[in-house]
Design an enzyme around this catalytic site. Structure first.
Site, PDB file in Angstrom:
ATOM      1  N   ASP A  60      53.754  42.973  50.469  1.00  0.00           N
ATOM      2  CA  ASP A  60      53.872  44.330  51.665  1.00  0.00           C
ATOM      3  C   ASP A  60      54.424  43.499  52.717  1.00  0.00           C
ATOM      4  OD1 ASP A  60      51.538  42.609  52.571  1.00  0.00           O
ATOM      5  OD2 ASP A  60      50.240  44.267  52.481  1.00  0.00           O
ATOM      6  N   ASP A 247      49.626  50.719  43.527  1.00  0.00           N
ATOM      7  CA  ASP A 247      48.928  49.405  43.682  1.00  0.00           C
ATOM      8  C   ASP A 247      47.387  50.164  44.498  1.00  0.00           C
ATOM      9  OD1 ASP A 247      50.251  49.704  46.506  1.00  0.00           O
ATOM     10  OD2 ASP A 247      48.520  48.728  46.883  1.00  0.00           O
ATOM     11  N   CYS A 285      35.702  50.940  25.584  1.00  0.00           N
ATOM     12  CA  CYS A 285      36.504  49.937  26.100  1.00  0.00           C
ATOM     13  C   CYS A 285      36.418  48.689  25.194  1.00  0.00           C
ATOM     14  CB  CYS A 285      36.039  49.506  27.590  1.00  0.00           C
ATOM     15  SG  CYS A 285      37.071  48.296  28.314  1.00  0.00           S
ATOM     16  N   CYS A 287      37.696  45.662  26.214  1.00  0.00           N
ATOM     17  CA  CYS A 287      37.920  44.512  26.807  1.00  0.00           C
ATOM     18  C   CYS A 287      36.848  43.608  26.708  1.00  0.00           C
ATOM     19  CB  CYS A 287      38.019  44.803  28.539  1.00  0.00           C
ATOM     20  SG  CYS A 287      36.149  44.880  29.205  1.00  0.00           S
ATOM     21  N   CYS A 290      33.254  44.344  27.909  1.00  0.00           N
ATOM     22  CA  CYS A 290      32.576  45.323  27.228  1.00  0.00           C
ATOM     23  C   CYS A 290      32.387  44.814  25.529  1.00  0.00           C
ATOM     24  CB  CYS A 290      33.372  46.639  26.976  1.00  0.00           C
ATOM     25  SG  CYS A 290      33.573  47.480  28.588  1.00  0.00           S
ATOM     26  N   HIS A 316      36.331  44.253  33.773  1.00  0.00           N
ATOM     27  CA  HIS A 316      36.351  45.527  32.707  1.00  0.00           C
ATOM     28  C   HIS A 316      37.080  46.757  33.898  1.00  0.00           C
ATOM     29  CE1 HIS A 316      35.502  49.098  31.364  1.00  0.00           C
ATOM     30  NE2 HIS A 316      35.175  49.924  32.767  1.00  0.00           N
TER      31      HIS A 316
HETATM   32 ZN   LIG Z   1      35.766  47.039  29.385  1.00  0.00          ZN
END
Ligand SMILES: [Zn+2]
Length: 347
Positions: A60, A247, A285, A287, A290, A316
């Site tokens: 930025d 963002d 999820c 990920c 998880c 996560h």
């Molecule tokens: Zn997750």
């Protein structure tokens, strides 16, 4: 874009960001300028090398932090004088200086120096602020074009693209000022365009109204970036309108406070109801968090103020956010539709 304020997406190592599929992260010019300093980073080969991130980086302009972290700032046509929030030392940022710092950091995408108009702002205040932003955009771009070759990349070809500069549309919550700013910036021919000054406390309908007003005026063949948004449903909505980049500190900051975004809604992992809950944070999820850990464990880490707490929660949330964008991309590729059609569907 996950936000990596101080050269780190807080609590998450770079290899984990890679495995989550993050393609670009954001660095904050104001913070890196104050510490460790842009000259030090330049001497070490630029931010990519310093933080070991061989992918795209956006910085930025520093303007937002100068305005939000400094009560005692002094704004003139030339630039902004402010005091460091670290040691009280006095600094002066001009559009030229902001671009010099971003080039020294070696950003792939530099942002023009702008003034983020606060909310609410009177018509005359928004006009005055916009006058500064447009004059500073011109100076930022001219300085960028004359100095872009000074990026500290050891092998410019190794990077995914040439160093670029994006202009930022301001104008407060006034549709005609937004239009005026967008048209002027497009004439200047930036490499991409951002819509700034949103998500600053205004109601969400107004955020959407400003995006819908501005977006059609920005060239479709260049990246269009909405700064500082948003909640999971917002980013999906804006992406479907034609926004290419966003963002937000929300997924990372909220994670450190125990707020998880899931397919079932928001989950506050601190709640007692999860004390012995063996299910994953988000059953839908896939990920790495998880797949492996339970809500009960994440709650325990948080209750015990363990460092791993922020890391797992953040992984996560980033997986959830990046997953939304991946699904939007896939569905757009399957069935592209125009922004106008998307807007119609919204209303
Ligand atoms: Zn997750």
């Amino acid at each position: 874009m996950p936000v990596g304020t101080q050269g780190t997406v807080k609590a998450v190592p770079q290899d984990t960001l890679e495995s989550l599929g993050a393609q670009i992260i954001l660095g904050n010019t104001y913070h890196l300028y104050l510490r460790p300093g842009h000259d030090a980073i330049r001497r070490m080969g630029g931010l990519h090398k310093f933080i070991s991130w061989p992918h795209a980086l956006l910085t930025d302009s520093g303007g937002f932090q100068v305005f939000s972290l400094n009560e005692l700032r002094k704004v003139t046509d030339d630039g902004v004088r402010f005091r460091s929030h670290l040691d009280g030392s006095s600094h002066f940022f001009t559009p030229e200086h902001s671009i010099d710092v971003q080039i020294a950091l070696g950003a792939d995408i530099c942002m023009a120096f702008d003034e983020c108009t606060e909310y609410p702002a009177s018509r005359s205040r928004a006009e005055e602020s916009l006058r500064l932003t447009m004059a500073w955009a011109r100076r930022s771009l001219d300085h960028f074009r004359a100095h872009r070759h000074l990026v500290p990349w050891s092998d410019p070809k190794a990077c995914c693209m040439q160093c670029q500069c994006f202009g930022i549309v301001q104008g407060g919550m006034y549709r005609d000022l937004r239009r005026q700013c967008a048209e002027r910036l497009v004439e200047m021919d930036f490499d991409g365009y951002a819509i700034g000054g949103l998500s600053v406390g205004e109601p969400r309908e107004l955020t959407l109204e400003m995006i819908a007003e501005t977006l059609p005026l920005l060239p479709k063949d260049k990246p269009r970036y909405v700064m500082g948004v948003g909640y999971p449903d917002e980013i999906e909505q804006y992406a479907r309108l034609g926004v290419d980049m966003m963002d937000c500190v929300l997924p990372t900051r909220a994670a450190r406070h125990g707020l998880l975004f899931t397919s079932e809604g928001r989950l506050n992992i601190k709640n007692k109801q999860y004390a012995e809950d063996q299910s994953p944070p988000d059953p839908a999820c896939g990920c790495m968090v998880c797949r492996r850990y339970s809500r009960a464990y994440l709650r325990h880490l948080m209750q015990s103020s363990e460092a791993l707490s922020g890391t797992l929660n953040t992984i996560h949330n980033l997986a959830f956010y990046l997953g939304i964008m991946r699904r939007v991309r896939d569905s757009l590729e399957a069935a592209p539709r125009s922004a106008a059609e998307a807007l119609k569907a919204e209303s």
